[in-house]
Design a protein around this motif. Structure first.
Motif, short mmCIF file in Angstrom:
data_model
loop_
_atom_site.label_atom_id
_atom_site.label_comp_id
_atom_site.label_asym_id
_atom_site.label_seq_id
_atom_site.Cartn_x
_atom_site.Cartn_y
_atom_site.Cartn_z
N GLU A 102 -66.68 5.46 -53.61
CA GLU A 102 -66.88 5.59 -55.08
C GLU A 102 -66.23 4.45 -55.67
OE1 GLU A 102 -65.27 8.99 -57.22
OE2 GLU A 102 -63.41 9.03 -55.59
N HIS A 103 -65.17 3.75 -55.10
CA HIS A 103 -64.60 2.60 -55.81
C HIS A 103 -64.60 1.40 -55.05
CE1 HIS A 103 -63.03 5.35 -58.62
NE2 HIS A 103 -62.31 6.11 -57.73
N MET A 104 -65.55 0.97 -54.13
CA MET A 104 -65.59 0.13 -53.28
C MET A 104 -66.04 -1.17 -53.99
SD MET A 104 -68.70 0.92 -50.83
CE MET A 104 -68.78 -0.49 -49.88
N THR A 105 -66.81 -1.04 -55.15
CA THR A 105 -67.07 -2.16 -55.67
C THR A 105 -66.16 -2.79 -56.55
OG1 THR A 105 -67.73 -0.85 -57.80
CG2 THR A 105 -69.61 -1.39 -56.02
N GLU A 106 -64.97 -2.20 -56.59
CA GLU A 106 -63.84 -2.85 -57.42
C GLU A 106 -62.73 -2.95 -56.33
OE1 GLU A 106 -64.61 0.64 -58.48
OE2 GLU A 106 -66.17 -0.07 -59.91
N SER A 107 -62.71 -2.27 -55.42
CA SER A 107 -61.73 -2.30 -54.34
C SER A 107 -61.81 -3.02 -52.94
CB SER A 107 -61.05 -0.94 -54.19
OG SER A 107 -59.90 -0.91 -53.04
N ARG A 108 -61.34 -4.07 -52.90
CA ARG A 108 -61.51 -4.88 -51.63
C ARG A 108 -61.00 -3.98 -50.43
NH1 ARG A 108 -58.34 -10.42 -49.76
NH2 ARG A 108 -59.33 -10.47 -47.65
N TYR A 109 -59.90 -3.27 -50.71
CA TYR A 109 -59.15 -2.31 -49.61
C TYR A 109 -60.32 -1.39 -49.27
CZ TYR A 109 -56.55 1.36 -47.40
OH TYR A 109 -56.06 2.02 -46.49
N ASP A 110 -61.08 -0.77 -50.09
CA ASP A 110 -62.14 0.34 -49.75
C ASP A 110 -63.12 -0.36 -48.99
OD1 ASP A 110 -60.44 2.16 -50.76
OD2 ASP A 110 -61.61 2.47 -52.91
N ARG A 111 -63.77 -1.66 -49.42
CA ARG A 111 -64.75 -2.33 -49.05
C ARG A 111 -64.42 -2.58 -47.36
NH1 ARG A 111 -64.97 -5.02 -53.81
NH2 ARG A 111 -63.87 -7.04 -52.86
#
Length: 698
Positions: free
Chosen positions: A624-633
């Protein structure tokens, strides 16, 4: 003249009698070697009189090759004076080409002055039907003997008048004896009976004369070598003319069967990991102790381990299993007499202690806390230690229900956690303890009521192939909503945790699976829709789960290939071995398995190594937050790379923005799920929209 006519009438009478009796007569003159065959003999073989050649060895020409030697020998022995009559069975060729069986009987009727036979007369009777019946009976007997041999069943009988018993070889083998013959001494059987079973077994074997019932008796015997075996007998009275009859019985060694039954009964009531009672058995034990009377006050303990998930993430599921087993042993070690302990699921335990007031209950809680703090968790745990929060409630009398007592103890457990953990707390209805526990108990109770009153609504959410037309509807996750008594739809996040905590989850999972397939399985199959079902940790640990699943699939005609089971990491952590066995069983049946919420814990990648799954579903918190979070990506990218290398499909859940969908498409994610693609809707509406209607024949 009258006398001559009378003789003719006699001849006609006897000829008619032979014809009606189907008897053929032969008359052999040994001096001339001529043999006469009556017309009835010829008709028995399908010929008209005079149709057969008048040769003396005609019968031998028509005799089956396998029977000639025996038939000749029978006649020669009689002529030599070794037997009183000729008597043998043989086959003769019928005019049609078939073989008929005849019984040949005869003997010498004339001799010369030296006593040498000169004439032999006999009759032959068609016994083809009798031989066919004997053959059929022999086939039955062969099958019977094979069945007895295959089942290891022995046969015995007891002559009531003679007071004697007879055991066949198999029966003797079961009892570990080898006798000279089948007769056994009086009361021989009684000496083998286990002392605790003698009375009941003896009574079962005393079958009344005239009884028509079959009595079944299972008992223990002690063989001569001291080995104790379980045997089962079927016993029935058999009448016999001119006597009191006899008792006929079978005996079969059922030791292995008895052990399996005991193991299944044990497994149905005990947690497979720790050997403690399971939730159902604990409820029964608590109810029994309450209803026995004289045990009040009853102390009910609710124990929740602290920091257990951290141990699992650090050391892995195997270390977690070791910790749970050793803590269960430590709890057993400090229990007072009469107390019962259970593992409710995950890292939660419960106790019931009869005749236990506040002071001894608090001492016991302190002993348990100390045992858990000092527990040897095994070498894999490193220096880590566990603690616990314990809630204690009391049942003052039999008016308190089991569910209320456990809910009160759970509520006190919440209070112990809220005040710092590694401690115990007493339930107080007027105190400031968190009411979450009681609310959860009420929610679990309402869930049970909803199952019984059909207040569970089935929903479905599509899982779409990313990069393909959204019209495709090949994969649906089955979801549920609880319909409150006021008509509100309660989301799963509010009642599923309570169902898991209070042992309702397994029943809920079964209801969802069975109801979905019964109502919508056929339509889903028509539309080529795969149905995905979420399973709780309690369900995975159910030893009878696959028996239930197989039965439902057969009853509804559902192909295993159209079923996917989704297992969360939390459920796998709770009992790794049960999860692993479940997945193996699923793969054997061609059902598919997806690892849900993947990436939520540090053990996730170990599950990929150990579980032969089909797909992984990336935890929505990373998506859900991967577009803003490099860590999640980076996490999502790593999961995709590993899944591809292992040949697993990847599902990304909680897709709520177009930018997220586009990024996942670029990364090569196979499937997507979320509000952007499809909001959950009643599953009946969803399947009706996606599945083609049934075409009726005109």
């Amino acid at each position: 003249m009258a006398k001559k006519a009378s003789n003719r009438r006699d001849e006609a009478f006897w000829e008619l009698a032979l014809d009606r009796a189907k008897l053929g007569v032969w008359d052999w003159n040994l001096k001339t070697d001529e043999c006469f065959y009556s017309p009835t003999w010829e008709r028995m073989l399908g010929y008209e009189p005079g149709e057969l050649p008048p040769v003396s060895d005609l019968w031998l020409r028509l005799t089956h090759p396998d029977d000639k030697e025996r038939a000749i020998a029978s006649g020669e022995k009689h002529l030599a004076g070794l037997t009183e009559i000729i008597e043998t069975e043989l086959r003769l060729r019928h005019k049609s080409g078939k073989w008929i069986w005849v019984l040949d009987r005869g003997g010498v009727v004339e001799r010369d002055k030296n006593g040498k036979p000169t004439r032999v007369v006999g009759v032959q009777t068609d016994i083809t039907r009798q031989k066919a019946a004997e053959q059929a009976l022999e086939q039955v007997n062969v099958r019977f003997r094979l069945a007895l041999e295959a089942s290891g069943t022995g046969i015995w009988h007891h002559d009531i008048d003679r007071k004697r018993s007879y055991w066949d070889e198999r029966t003797q083998g079961i009892f570990g004896v080898s006798l000279d013959g089948e007769e056994v001494p009086r009361d021989f059987w009684y000496g083998f009976l286990h002392p605790e079973d003698k009375e009941a077994a003896s009574e079962a074997h005393e079958v009344p004369v005239g009884s028509t019932h079959v009595v079944t008796s299972r008992y223990r015997i002690i063989r001569g070598d001291g080995e104790v075996r379980y045997v089962e007998s079927l016993i029935r009275y058999i009448p016999e003319p001119n006597s009191s009859g006899y008792v006929l019985g079978t005996v079969r060694d059922v030791t292995d069967e008895q052990k399996r039954e005991q193991e299944l009964a044990y497994a149905a009531r005990h947690d497979p990991l720790t050997g403690l009672l399971n939730r159902t058995a604990f409820d029964d034990a608590l109810t029994q102790i309450r209803d026995e009377g004289g045990n009040f006050p009853l102390a009910v303990f609710y124990i929740d381990l602290d920091y257990f998930k951290a141990l699992n993430d650090f050391a892995g599921h195997a270390a977690g299993d070791v910790a749970l087993r050793r803590i269960a042993d430590d709890i057993r070690a400090v229990l007072p007499p009469g107390a019962q302990a259970a593992r409710l699921g995950g890292d939660e335990f419960a106790l019931v202690v009869p005749t236990c007031d506040v002071a001894p209950a608090e001492r016991l809680a302190d002993d348990i806390l100390a045992a858990i703090r000092d527990a040897d968790l095994g070498p894999s745990s490193g220096s880590r230690r566990l603690a616990a929060s314990i809630g204690i409630a009391f049942m003052a009398d039999a008016t308190v229900t089991v569910s209320d007592a456990l809910a009160s103890a759970d509520d006190a457990c919440y209070a112990a956690k809220a005040t710092g953990r590694n401690r115990h707390a007493l339930f107080s209805a007027q105190g400031n303890a968190a009411t979450v526990g009681l609310n959860a108990a009420r929610m679990a109770s309402d869930t049970m009521d909803a199952l019984e009153s059909d207040r569970i609504a089935l929903f479905g959410q599509q899982i779409h192939p990313i990069g393909h037309p959204w019209e495709a509807c090949g994969h649906v996750e089955v979801l549920v909503r609880l319909i409150a008594k006021d008509g509100r739809l309660i989301p799963p996040g509010e009642f599923i945790p309570a169902a898991e905590r209070f042992g309702v989850a397994a029943k809920l999972d079964r209801w969802i699976f069975q109801t979905t397939l019964k109502r919508y399985g056929a339509a889903a199959a028509r539309g080529g829709i795969m149905l995905a079902f979420n399973l709780s940790a309690q369900t995975l640990s159910d030893p009878l789960l696959w028996e239930f699943v197989d039965t439902v699939m057969v009853e509804t005609g559902t192909s295993p290939c159209s079923i996917m089971f989704e297992i969360t990491e939390t459920a796998a952590v709770t009992n790794f071995d049960a999860a692993e066995q479940f997945i193996l069983n699923a793969r054997q049946r061609k059902c598919r398995v997806s690892l849900d919420d993947f990436g939520a814990g540090m053990s996730s990648f170990e599950y990929l190594r150990r579980f032969p799954i089909d797909a992984i579903k990336i935890n929505g918190s990373f998506v859900e937050h991967m577009t803003e979070s490099r860590y999640d990506r980076e996490i999502v990218s790593a999961i995709i790379g590993i899944a591809r290398s292992l040949g697993y499909s990847v599902v990304a859940e909680k897709i709520e923005k177009q930018e997220t969908l586009e990024m996942l498409a670029e990364m090569g994610v196979d499937y997507g799920q979320g509000f952007l693609l499809h909001r959950p809707e009643p599953i009946g509406d969803l399947i009706e929209r996606c599945a083609p209607p049934v075409t009726k024949a005109v």
